[in-house]
Design an enzyme around this catalytic site. Sequence first.
Site, short mmCIF file in Angstrom:
data_model
loop_
_atom_site.label_atom_id
_atom_site.label_comp_id
_atom_site.label_asym_id
_atom_site.label_seq_id
_atom_site.Cartn_x
_atom_site.Cartn_y
_atom_site.Cartn_z
N CYS A 117 0.85 -1.19 0.00
CA CYS A 117 0.00 0.00 0.00
C CYS A 117 0.89 1.24 0.00
O CYS A 117 1.59 1.49 -0.96
CB CYS A 117 -0.96 -0.04 1.19
SG CYS A 117 -2.21 1.26 1.19
N ASP A 164 -9.37 -3.50 -7.22
CA ASP A 164 -8.89 -2.59 -6.17
C ASP A 164 -9.77 -1.34 -6.12
O ASP A 164 -9.84 -0.58 -7.08
CB ASP A 164 -7.44 -2.20 -6.45
CG ASP A 164 -6.75 -1.53 -5.28
OD1 ASP A 164 -7.41 -0.70 -4.61
OD2 ASP A 164 -5.58 -1.83 -5.02
N HIS A 194 -7.85 -4.34 -3.07
CA HIS A 194 -6.76 -3.68 -2.36
C HIS A 194 -6.40 -4.50 -1.12
O HIS A 194 -7.26 -5.08 -0.48
CB HIS A 194 -7.17 -2.26 -1.95
CG HIS A 194 -6.02 -1.40 -1.56
ND1 HIS A 194 -5.12 -0.91 -2.48
CD2 HIS A 194 -5.60 -0.95 -0.35
CE1 HIS A 194 -4.20 -0.19 -1.85
NE2 HIS A 194 -4.47 -0.20 -0.56
#
Length: 225
Positions: A117, A164, A194
């Site tokens: 991330c 995502d 995600h």
Amino acid sequence: MGNFISLTAKDGHTFTAYEAKPEGKPRGGLVVIQEIFGVNQHIRWVADGYAADGYHVLAPAMFDRAERNVELGYDKEGIDRGRALRGAIPTDAMLLDIAATLDALKGAGKVGLVGYCMGGSFAWLSASRIPGFAATVGYYGGTVSENLGEQQKCPVMLHFGDKDGSIPLADAEKVKATLEPRGVSVFIYEGAGHAFNRFGNQAWHEPSARLARERSLKFLRDNVG
């Protein structure tokens, strides 16, 4: 199980890092860069896993410049707090902490980086702005598509999910189309959202996480040791 140690960046900032060591001589060093939730259980699990694979691992506490001992939940409050902390620290300052972590691992041999991330974005920036990495791996880095002008100084592998909710598929496809001709390995996983590598969380997507880790480990074996 690892322990927290103290490191110091070139500007004098002292920060903590989670350290996980392999049994016996390390194959190399590995910097693990957190999500916006701190060096939490998931990041420590990742670090312990790579230590079991033979790497000397350090996961720096990237938010120590704004707030220490950060471990946030994955709810809206945690997300908002993590984003605020990220916004409070200049990118260049965070790169200093990554560089200091790299330096601390040089005794282990070649050093790689894996980030998730926020850390996935820093995997790309580190490859271009910090000399000395043997390879970097980024998972679902949201700002990679905004920084495609960066020129990598080492081999890079990037992972994205096609479902995502934070990174549009068009952005991931743009990254792939732009960077693959420059030698970057970019993978987009069908059905993955995600944080698909976040084990024990609803975001976990096992087939994608397993394949991405196999690819990442082979990549590290080829470039780090």
